[in-house]
Design an enzyme around this catalytic site. Structure first.
Site, PDB file in Angstrom:
ATOM      1  N   CYS A 197       0.870  -1.189   0.000  1.00  0.00           N
ATOM      2  CA  CYS A 197       0.000   0.000   0.000  1.00  0.00           C
ATOM      3  C   CYS A 197       0.900   1.230   0.000  1.00  0.00           C
ATOM      4  CB  CYS A 197      -0.991  -0.016   1.158  1.00  0.00           C
ATOM      5  SG  CYS A 197      -0.257   0.052   2.809  1.00  0.00           S
ATOM      6  N   ARG A 218      -3.454  -0.503   5.457  1.00  0.00           N
ATOM      7  CA  ARG A 218      -4.071  -1.600   4.696  1.00  0.00           C
ATOM      8  C   ARG A 218      -3.165  -2.810   4.520  1.00  0.00           C
ATOM      9  NH1 ARG A 218      -5.320   2.047  -0.314  1.00  0.00           N
ATOM     10  NH2 ARG A 218      -3.331   2.830   0.487  1.00  0.00           N
ATOM     11  N   ASP A 220      -8.750   3.892   1.474  1.00  0.00           N
ATOM     12  CA  ASP A 220      -7.666   4.070   2.438  1.00  0.00           C
ATOM     13  C   ASP A 220      -8.225   4.573   3.770  1.00  0.00           C
ATOM     14  OD1 ASP A 220      -5.365   4.597   3.827  1.00  0.00           O
ATOM     15  OD2 ASP A 220      -4.312   5.392   2.076  1.00  0.00           O
TER      16      ASP A 220
HETATM   17  P1  4NP Z   1      -1.855   2.918   4.010  1.00  0.00           P
HETATM   18  O1  4NP Z   1      -2.493   4.299   4.517  1.00  0.00           O
HETATM   19  O2  4NP Z   1      -1.286   3.185   2.643  1.00  0.00           O
HETATM   20  O3  4NP Z   1      -3.031   1.975   3.945  1.00  0.00           O
HETATM   21  O4  4NP Z   1      -0.824   2.526   5.038  1.00  0.00           O
HETATM   22  C1  4NP Z   1      -1.791   5.506   4.550  1.00  0.00           C
HETATM   23  C2  4NP Z   1      -0.862   5.746   5.536  1.00  0.00           C
HETATM   24  C3  4NP Z   1      -0.203   6.951   5.585  1.00  0.00           C
HETATM   25  C4  4NP Z   1      -0.488   7.933   4.651  1.00  0.00           C
HETATM   26  C5  4NP Z   1      -1.413   7.686   3.654  1.00  0.00           C
HETATM   27  C6  4NP Z   1      -2.055   6.466   3.606  1.00  0.00           C
HETATM   28  N1  4NP Z   1       0.164   9.182   4.721  1.00  0.00           N
HETATM   29  O5  4NP Z   1      -0.214  10.083   3.933  1.00  0.00           O
HETATM   30  O6  4NP Z   1       1.090   9.363   5.523  1.00  0.00           O
END
Ligand code: 4NP
Length: 162
Positions: A8, A14, A131
Site C-alpha cells: 500500500c 491496509r 484508504d
Molecule cells: P496505508 O495508509 O497506505 O493503507 O498505510 C496511509 C498511511 C499513511 C499515509 C497515507 C495512507 N500518509 O499520507 O502518511
C-alpha cells in the site's frame, strides 16, 4: 518458500492488515512452512512504525496477531523475490510499476490488485481498497481484506497445488 507481498502507500493501515490476516489464514491452513507473507509501502514516511492504531484495534478485536510487523518501503529485492505482489489501489499499482522501471525491471505483468479476489468481483468494478487513513473506516476495510485474502489464498493453493 513462496512469498506473498502486500503493498500500500504507507504500510501502516491496509497492507499490514492484509499481512496479518493472510498469515493467520496460512497458519490455519497448515502452510506456514510453505508460504511467507510480508508487506511494504511505496512511500517511506512511516518506515519503522508499528501499524496505525485503527489497524491495530481492528486486528485485536478480531483476534488476529500482528506482532513483529513494522513499516518498511518497497525495494528491488521485494520485486525479485516475491512470487505474488498484491497492491491495494491503482496509485500503488502505478507507483510500483514506476519504481520497478526505475530499477530496470520490465513491466510487471503479474502485479495483482487484492480486490480482483473479492467474492463479488466483476468486470469494471472499483479495485481500490479505500484508504482508512482518510476514511477512518478500518472495520469496512477489514471485511474487504478478509474476504479477498481468503479467495487469494484459495487461488494460490490451486495454482501451486498446495
Ligand atoms: P496505508 O495508509 O497506505 O493503507 O498505510 C496511509 C498511511 C499513511 C499515509 C497515507 C495512507 N500518509 O499520507 O502518511
Amino acid at each position: 518458500m513462496l512469498t506473498i507481498t502486500f503493498i500500500c502507500l504507507g504500510n501502516i493501515c491496509r497492507s499490514p492488515m492484509a499481512e496479518a490476516l493472510m498469515r493467520h489464514k496460512v497458519a490455519e491452513a497448515g502452510l506456514s512452512d510453505k508460504i511467507q507473507v510480508d508487506s511494504v509501502g511505496t512511500g517511506n514516511w512511516h518506515v519503522g512504525e508499528r501499524p496505525h492504531r485503527g489497524t491495530a484495534k481492528v486486528l485485536k478485536y478480531h483476534d488476529i496477531d500482528f506482532k513483529g510487523i513494522t513499516a518498511r518501503q518497497l525495494n528491488e529485492r521485494d520485486i525479485e523475490e516475491s512470487d505474488y505482489l498484491v497492491v491495494m489501489d491503482l496509485d500503488n499499482y502505478n507507483d510500483v510499476q514506476r519504481m520497478a522501471r526505475h530499477w530496470g525491471f520490465e513491466e510487471l505483468r503479474d502485479l495483482r490488485f487484492l480486490l480482483e479476489y473479492a467474492s463479488d468481483a466483476r468486470d469494471g468494478m472499483d479495485l481500490n481498497v479505500p484508504d482508512p487513513w482518510y476514511t477512518g473506516n478500518f472495520e469496512a476495510v477489514y471485511q474487504m481484506v478478509d474476504d479477498a485474502c481468503t479467495n487469494l489464498l484459495g487461488a494460490i493453493r490451486k495454482e501451486q497445488r498446495l
